[in-house]
Design a protein around this motif. Structure first.
Motif, PDB file in Angstrom:
ATOM      1  N   THR A  55       0.807  -1.219   0.000  1.00  0.00           N
ATOM      2  CA  THR A  55       0.000   0.000   0.000  1.00  0.00           C
ATOM      3  C   THR A  55       0.840   1.270   0.000  1.00  0.00           C
ATOM      4  O   THR A  55       0.284   2.369   0.026  1.00  0.00           O
ATOM      5  CB  THR A  55      -0.945   0.036   1.223  1.00  0.00           C
ATOM      6  OG1 THR A  55      -0.169   0.190   2.424  1.00  0.00           O
ATOM      7  CG2 THR A  55      -1.784  -1.220   1.318  1.00  0.00           C
ATOM      8  N   ASP A  57       3.933   3.484  -1.859  1.00  0.00           N
ATOM      9  CA  ASP A  57       4.757   3.654  -3.053  1.00  0.00           C
ATOM     10  C   ASP A  57       6.245   3.569  -2.756  1.00  0.00           C
ATOM     11  O   ASP A  57       7.005   2.907  -3.478  1.00  0.00           O
ATOM     12  CB  ASP A  57       4.470   5.015  -3.702  1.00  0.00           C
ATOM     13  CG  ASP A  57       3.137   5.059  -4.422  1.00  0.00           C
ATOM     14  OD1 ASP A  57       2.684   4.013  -4.908  1.00  0.00           O
ATOM     15  OD2 ASP A  57       2.545   6.157  -4.497  1.00  0.00           O
ATOM     16  N   GLN A 103     -12.839   0.654   0.770  1.00  0.00           N
ATOM     17  CA  GLN A 103     -11.624   1.334   0.327  1.00  0.00           C
ATOM     18  C   GLN A 103     -10.376   0.676   0.922  1.00  0.00           C
ATOM     19  O   GLN A 103      -9.373   0.482   0.215  1.00  0.00           O
ATOM     20  CB  GLN A 103     -11.681   2.801   0.708  1.00  0.00           C
ATOM     21  CG  GLN A 103     -10.533   3.645   0.144  1.00  0.00           C
ATOM     22  CD  GLN A 103     -10.729   5.118   0.418  1.00  0.00           C
ATOM     23  OE1 GLN A 103     -11.133   5.516   1.511  1.00  0.00           O
ATOM     24  NE2 GLN A 103     -10.463   5.950  -0.572  1.00  0.00           N
ATOM     25  N   PHE A 106      -9.776  -2.630  -0.917  1.00  0.00           N
ATOM     26  CA  PHE A 106      -9.244  -2.402  -2.262  1.00  0.00           C
ATOM     27  C   PHE A 106      -7.809  -1.856  -2.208  1.00  0.00           C
ATOM     28  O   PHE A 106      -7.018  -2.114  -3.121  1.00  0.00           O
ATOM     29  CB  PHE A 106     -10.149  -1.439  -3.026  1.00  0.00           C
ATOM     30  CG  PHE A 106     -11.255  -2.114  -3.783  1.00  0.00           C
ATOM     31  CD1 PHE A 106     -11.349  -2.006  -5.163  1.00  0.00           C
ATOM     32  CD2 PHE A 106     -12.208  -2.873  -3.116  1.00  0.00           C
ATOM     33  CE1 PHE A 106     -12.368  -2.624  -5.865  1.00  0.00           C
ATOM     34  CE2 PHE A 106     -13.236  -3.493  -3.809  1.00  0.00           C
ATOM     35  CZ  PHE A 106     -13.321  -3.379  -5.192  1.00  0.00           C
ATOM     36  N   ALA A 107      -7.473  -1.113  -1.145  1.00  0.00           N
ATOM     37  CA  ALA A 107      -6.131  -0.537  -1.043  1.00  0.00           C
ATOM     38  C   ALA A 107      -5.061  -1.613  -1.094  1.00  0.00           C
ATOM     39  O   ALA A 107      -4.006  -1.436  -1.721  1.00  0.00           O
ATOM     40  CB  ALA A 107      -6.008   0.276   0.242  1.00  0.00           C
ATOM     41  N   VAL A 110      -6.457  -4.629  -4.497  1.00  0.00           N
ATOM     42  CA  VAL A 110      -6.531  -4.147  -5.879  1.00  0.00           C
ATOM     43  C   VAL A 110      -5.423  -3.134  -6.176  1.00  0.00           C
ATOM     44  O   VAL A 110      -4.569  -3.366  -7.031  1.00  0.00           O
ATOM     45  CB  VAL A 110      -7.911  -3.522  -6.169  1.00  0.00           C
ATOM     46  CG1 VAL A 110      -7.981  -3.043  -7.623  1.00  0.00           C
ATOM     47  CG2 VAL A 110      -9.021  -4.519  -5.886  1.00  0.00           C
ATOM     48  N   PHE A 111      -5.440  -2.017  -5.456  1.00  0.00           N
ATOM     49  CA  PHE A 111      -4.445  -0.982  -5.732  1.00  0.00           C
ATOM     50  C   PHE A 111      -3.033  -1.490  -5.425  1.00  0.00           C
ATOM     51  O   PHE A 111      -2.075  -1.136  -6.124  1.00  0.00           O
ATOM     52  CB  PHE A 111      -4.744   0.277  -4.928  1.00  0.00           C
ATOM     53  CG  PHE A 111      -6.164   0.769  -5.075  1.00  0.00           C
ATOM     54  CD1 PHE A 111      -6.841   0.642  -6.275  1.00  0.00           C
ATOM     55  CD2 PHE A 111      -6.833   1.342  -4.009  1.00  0.00           C
ATOM     56  CE1 PHE A 111      -8.155   1.072  -6.415  1.00  0.00           C
ATOM     57  CE2 PHE A 111      -8.140   1.784  -4.135  1.00  0.00           C
ATOM     58  CZ  PHE A 111      -8.813   1.647  -5.341  1.00  0.00           C
ATOM     59  N   VAL A 114      -1.886  -3.606  -8.415  1.00  0.00           N
ATOM     60  CA  VAL A 114      -1.476  -2.747  -9.532  1.00  0.00           C
ATOM     61  C   VAL A 114      -0.151  -2.056  -9.230  1.00  0.00           C
ATOM     62  O   VAL A 114       0.745  -1.981 -10.091  1.00  0.00           O
ATOM     63  CB  VAL A 114      -2.569  -1.700  -9.836  1.00  0.00           C
ATOM     64  CG1 VAL A 114      -2.070  -0.688 -10.867  1.00  0.00           C
ATOM     65  CG2 VAL A 114      -3.837  -2.382 -10.335  1.00  0.00           C
ATOM     66  N   ARG A 115      -0.023  -1.559  -8.019  1.00  0.00           N
ATOM     67  CA  ARG A 115       1.206  -0.852  -7.628  1.00  0.00           C
ATOM     68  C   ARG A 115       2.433  -1.766  -7.785  1.00  0.00           C
ATOM     69  O   ARG A 115       3.463  -1.354  -8.331  1.00  0.00           O
ATOM     70  CB  ARG A 115       1.091  -0.366  -6.185  1.00  0.00           C
ATOM     71  CG  ARG A 115       2.327   0.382  -5.675  1.00  0.00           C
ATOM     72  CD  ARG A 115       2.119   0.890  -4.260  1.00  0.00           C
ATOM     73  NE  ARG A 115       1.205   2.036  -4.233  1.00  0.00           N
ATOM     74  CZ  ARG A 115      -0.045   1.992  -3.790  1.00  0.00           C
ATOM     75  NH1 ARG A 115      -0.541   0.867  -3.283  1.00  0.00           N
ATOM     76  NH2 ARG A 115      -0.811   3.063  -3.818  1.00  0.00           N
ATOM     77  N   HIS A 118       3.064  -2.769 -11.594  1.00  0.00           N
ATOM     78  CA  HIS A 118       3.616  -1.627 -12.326  1.00  0.00           C
ATOM     79  C   HIS A 118       5.081  -1.399 -11.970  1.00  0.00           C
ATOM     80  O   HIS A 118       5.920  -1.158 -12.851  1.00  0.00           O
ATOM     81  CB  HIS A 118       2.804  -0.379 -12.004  1.00  0.00           C
ATOM     82  CG  HIS A 118       3.325   0.862 -12.657  1.00  0.00           C
ATOM     83  ND1 HIS A 118       3.170   1.124 -14.010  1.00  0.00           N
ATOM     84  CD2 HIS A 118       4.034   1.926 -12.157  1.00  0.00           C
ATOM     85  CE1 HIS A 118       3.744   2.268 -14.294  1.00  0.00           C
ATOM     86  NE2 HIS A 118       4.274   2.783 -13.195  1.00  0.00           N
ATOM     87  N   SER A 163     -13.308  -6.973  -4.555  1.00  0.00           N
ATOM     88  CA  SER A 163     -11.893  -6.684  -4.800  1.00  0.00           C
ATOM     89  C   SER A 163     -11.240  -7.779  -5.631  1.00  0.00           C
ATOM     90  O   SER A 163     -10.417  -7.504  -6.502  1.00  0.00           O
ATOM     91  CB  SER A 163     -11.150  -6.505  -3.473  1.00  0.00           C
ATOM     92  OG  SER A 163     -10.928  -7.738  -2.806  1.00  0.00           O
TER      93      SER A 163
END
Length: 235
Positions: A55, A57, A103, A106-107, A110-111, A114-115, A118, A163
C-alpha cells in the motif's frame, strides 16, 4: 535459477508457497511489511527477505531496487490480501459494509496489486520467461457467487469478493497487454489462514498447490485465466 518474489509471505499461503518453490529450486524473496516477521520467515525457509508494504509507493520502490540489486526477477506472486471481518470474526455483510471498509480492502487487494505489478514490470520484462500470479478467490467468480445453494452463494461479504473480481479484470488486461508474459489469477480455495480467522477447511499445503503450479508455467502455458486446483474457474 528462477527468482521469485511473493508479497505477504511471512505467514499463511505466501509462506507455504515460498517453502514449496524453494524446494522446487527457486530463489525466493519473502515480501513482508513487518521486518522482523519477514526476517524470521526467511531464516526458517532459506529465503531472502525484502521489506514490502503493497500500500506504500516508497516501500514498493525500495523493494524493486533491492530485488534488482540481487539479480532481477522472473516470477511475481501477488499474495498479500485482506478480507474484512469484525471484532467477532464475522464477515462484514451488505448491511454493515461501508465505503471506508471497501476502500481499505481495495487498497491492499486491488491498488496494491497494480502498484506492485507496475513497479516490477521493468524487471519482469528483462526475464526470459516472466510469470505473474495474482492470488484471487472463487468468490471473485460472478458465475459461482450467483449459483444458489452453494457455499459461494452463501458468502455474505461485499468488499472482499468485489476486490477479487477486480483482481481478475486486472489479470486479463495485463495478460493482453504483455503477451510474452504468463499472467494468471488463481483460487487457492477456502484455506485455513489468519486472513479468514483460521476458519478455512483446507491446509496451507493444499491451498498453495495451485499457486505453485501456476508460478512454474512455461512460455507456452496459459495466460489471462483464472484457475483452481481442478482447472479453469468460470468468470
Amino acid at each position: 535459477m528462477t527468482t521469485t518474489l511473493i508479497t505477504g509471505a511471512n505467514k499463511g499461503l505466501g509462506h507455504e508457497t515460498a517453502r514449496q518453490l524453494i524446494a522446487a529450486g527457486h530463489t525466493v524473496y519473502i515480501g513482508s511489511r513487518d521486518a522482523e516477521r519477514g526476517r524470521l520467515a526467511a531464516e526458517r525457509l532459506g529465503a531472502r527477505m525484502v521489506l514490502l508494504d503493497v500500500t506504500d509507493d516508497a516501500s514498493v520502490a525500495a523493494a524493486v531496487q533491492a530485488v534488482e540489486a540481487g539479480g532481477g526477477l522472473d516470477v511475481l506472486i501477488n499474495n498479500a490480501g485482506v478480507e474484512g471481518r469484525d471484532t467477532d470474526n464475522n464477515v462484514i455483510g451488505a448491511a454493515d459494509v461501508t465505503a471506508d471498509i471497501t476502500q481499505r480492502t481495495f487498497a491492499t487487494n486491488v491498488f496494491g496489486t497494480v502498484r506492485v505489478i507496475h513497479a516490477f514490470l521493468p524487471l519482469l520484462r528483462r526475464s526470459a520467461a516472466p510469470v505473474v500470479v495474482n492470488v484471487s478467490s472463487g468468490l471473485a467468480s460472478l458465475t459461482r457467487v450467483t449459483d444458489q445453494g452453494t457455499p459461494t452463494y452463501a458468502y455474505p461479504g461485499v468488499a472482499y469478493p468485489a476486490s477479487k473480481t477486480a483482481v481478475n479484470m486486472i489479470t486479463v488486461q495485463y495478460a493482453k497487454a504483455f503477451p510474452s508474459m504468463r499472467i494468471n489469477a488463481v483460487d487457492p480455495g477456502y484455506t485455513k489462514t489468519d486472513l479468514n480467522g483460521n476458519t478455512g477447511i483446507q491446509t496451507v499445503e493444499q491451498g498453495a498447490e495451485i499457486i505453485v503450479r501456476m508460478a512454474q508455467v512455461g512460455p507456452d502455458g496459459p495466460t489471462g485465466g483464472h484457475f483452481d486446483a481442478e482447472g479453469p474457474v468460470p468468470w
